[in-house]
Design an enzyme around this catalytic site. Structure first.
Site, PDB file in Angstrom:
ATOM      1  N   HIS A 100       0.854  -1.187   0.000  1.00 57.28           N
ATOM      2  CA  HIS A 100       0.000   0.000   0.000  1.00 57.28           C
ATOM      3  C   HIS A 100       0.887   1.234   0.000  1.00 57.28           C
ATOM      4  O   HIS A 100       2.111   1.145   0.036  1.00 57.28           O
ATOM      5  CB  HIS A 100      -0.971   0.007   1.186  1.00 57.28           C
ATOM      6  CG  HIS A 100      -0.322   0.039   2.527  1.00 57.28           C
ATOM      7  ND1 HIS A 100       0.415  -1.011   3.031  1.00 57.28           N
ATOM      8  CD2 HIS A 100      -0.297   0.989   3.498  1.00 57.28           C
ATOM      9  CE1 HIS A 100       0.857  -0.723   4.237  1.00 57.28           C
ATOM     10  NE2 HIS A 100       0.446   0.499   4.544  1.00 57.28           N
ATOM     11  N   HIS A 102       1.439   3.908   2.069  1.00 55.73           N
ATOM     12  CA  HIS A 102       2.024   4.604   3.214  1.00 55.73           C
ATOM     13  C   HIS A 102       3.548   4.641   3.114  1.00 55.73           C
ATOM     14  O   HIS A 102       4.177   3.665   2.708  1.00 55.73           O
ATOM     15  CB  HIS A 102       1.591   3.948   4.523  1.00 55.73           C
ATOM     16  CG  HIS A 102       0.167   4.234   4.879  1.00 55.73           C
ATOM     17  ND1 HIS A 102      -0.521   3.502   5.829  1.00 55.73           N
ATOM     18  CD2 HIS A 102      -0.707   5.167   4.425  1.00 55.73           C
ATOM     19  CE1 HIS A 102      -1.755   3.978   5.940  1.00 55.73           C
ATOM     20  NE2 HIS A 102      -1.888   4.982   5.091  1.00 55.73           N
ATOM     21  N   ASP A 104       5.974   4.418   5.149  1.00 59.66           N
ATOM     22  CA  ASP A 104       6.817   3.435   5.823  1.00 59.66           C
ATOM     23  C   ASP A 104       6.891   2.119   5.060  1.00 59.66           C
ATOM     24  O   ASP A 104       7.602   1.196   5.480  1.00 59.66           O
ATOM     25  CB  ASP A 104       6.353   3.209   7.267  1.00 59.66           C
ATOM     26  CG  ASP A 104       4.910   2.773   7.374  1.00 59.66           C
ATOM     27  OD1 ASP A 104       4.093   3.243   6.578  1.00 59.66           O
ATOM     28  OD2 ASP A 104       4.592   1.961   8.268  1.00 59.66           O
ATOM     29  N   HIS A 105       6.190   2.035   3.928  1.00 58.90           N
ATOM     30  CA  HIS A 105       6.278   0.863   3.057  1.00 58.90           C
ATOM     31  C   HIS A 105       6.840   1.214   1.674  1.00 58.90           C
ATOM     32  O   HIS A 105       7.311   0.324   0.971  1.00 58.90           O
ATOM     33  CB  HIS A 105       4.903   0.218   2.883  1.00 58.90           C
ATOM     34  CG  HIS A 105       4.382  -0.363   4.160  1.00 58.90           C
ATOM     35  ND1 HIS A 105       4.397  -1.710   4.432  1.00 58.90           N
ATOM     36  CD2 HIS A 105       3.849   0.232   5.260  1.00 58.90           C
ATOM     37  CE1 HIS A 105       3.900  -1.924   5.642  1.00 58.90           C
ATOM     38  NE2 HIS A 105       3.554  -0.754   6.159  1.00 58.90           N
TER      39      HIS A 105
END
Length: 346
Positions: A100, A102, A104-105
């Site tokens: 996804h 976000h 942090d990914h």
């Protein structure tokens, strides 16, 4: 963790009814760990109360070309660890799959492309330069084959990845168990519960994820936290937890607001006082949060508020609650608990 416009910043981990921030009690995880034949977890180097031990990224396959699931948020330690592991494995990246949007990914994508120019990056609802992920699309390299399943709720573009079989010889999945592993992204975590943008979609996705475990058991490899040994069981816990939270909201709305008697609140023996718009008996979101999460530190209440808002919106769609507006903003009450509470919120 980046959020869509209009959403409050929220930790991945929900406050708990015990009042403890579970992020302070997390078991340590090694920076690099082989979880199964053909699967190595590499931490993103970004631990914190919003990301637990850090973002989990996964390297899949046994041959010279590997699949990468997620990229962390761009910490130097992550790209260094990835380079080191691939050198030890004498392998390179075939494709990167993002669960996804976000940060942090996805934040490690620039470092990934700098190290391996031209590597295709796949994401549902792709950004410029990325490739789309179709629901049911498969990704295969020697030793691993995963199938992407669209699971909106945490975000609209969220996907999970089912490890279906060994791609080279048609054998069962890791350790010989077909569909033994589901990479759950941020829909299911190794500790605590996850936040979401749309509760109804999230619950539907949890049900879909539970059905992916064909033998009724199997592990969940989450986007944050430790491996979940009983994936279907954890998903069932999530569904039950959401139902309990929904009932807590309804029960709270049935009671008296702080500083009001039941009679003033329209409870037993009483009714809402008037139709002047003073919203007696209607609760603000933060009043609900302070009541439901009374044992949780106030510093975590803003995070809890996002989930309460999602519950209220779901209940409104189901005709169980109403949003009303007064001079202080939006308030909420049970449907049918009073007629002149103030004008409906648009």
């Amino acid at each position: 963790m980046r959020l869509a416009a209009g959403l409050l910043p929220q930790p991945l981990l929900r406050p708990t009814t015990s009042g403890l921030n579970m992020a302070t009690q997390l078991p340590p995880l090694p920076e690099v760990e082989r979880l199964a034949v053909g699967c190595i977890r590499i931490l993103g180097g970004n631990p914190g109360k919003f990301t637990l031990q850090g973002t989990n990224t996964y390297l899949l396959g046994t041959g010279p070309r590997r699949l990468l699931i997620d990229t962390g948020e761009g910490k130097p330690s992550w790209i260094a660890a990835l380079k080191r592991v691939l050198a030890e494995e004498r392998a390179s990246i075939d494709s990167a799959i993002l669960t996804h949007w976000h940060r942090d990914h996805t934040g490690g994508v620039p470092d990934l492309l700098q190290a391996w120019p031209g590597v295709p990056v796949f994401k549902r609802h792709p950004e410029p330069g990325q490739r789309d992920i179709a629901d049911g699309q498969t990704f295969a390299v020697e030793g691993a084959c995963v199938r992407a399943v669209h699971t909106p709720g945490h975000t609209a573009d969220h996907v999970v990845l089912l490890w279906e079989r060994q791609a080279d010889d048609g054998d069962d999945g890791p350790d010989g168990a077909e569909s033994d592993v589901l990479f759950t992204g941020d829909s299911v975590l190794g500790h605590g519960t996850a936040v979401f943008e749309d509760l109804a979609e999230y619950l539907a996705s949890l049900e879909r994820m539970r059905r992916l475990f064909r033998r009724g058991g199997g592990r969940a490899f989450p986007g944050h936290g430790a491996v979940v040994a009983d994936g279907p069981g954890k998903i069932a816990e999530y569904i039950q937890h959401r139902a309990q939270r929904e009932e807590q909201v309804l029960q709270t709305l049935r009671g008296a607001r702080p500083g009001e008697s039941e009679a003033e609140n329209g409870g037993p023996g009483g009714a809402v006082k008037d139709g002047s718009g003073n919203a007696n008996g209607a609760w603000t979101v933060m009043e609900l949060v302070r009541s439901i999460y009374r044992d949780v530190p106030e510093s975590l209440h803003p995070a809890a508020a996002g989930g309460v808002v999602q519950i209220l919106q779901k209940l409104r769609k189901e005709g169980k609650v109403l949003a009303v507006a007064d001079g202080d903003g939006e308030r909420w009450r049970l449907a049918g608990s009073g007629s002149g509470l103030g004008r409906p919120a648009l």
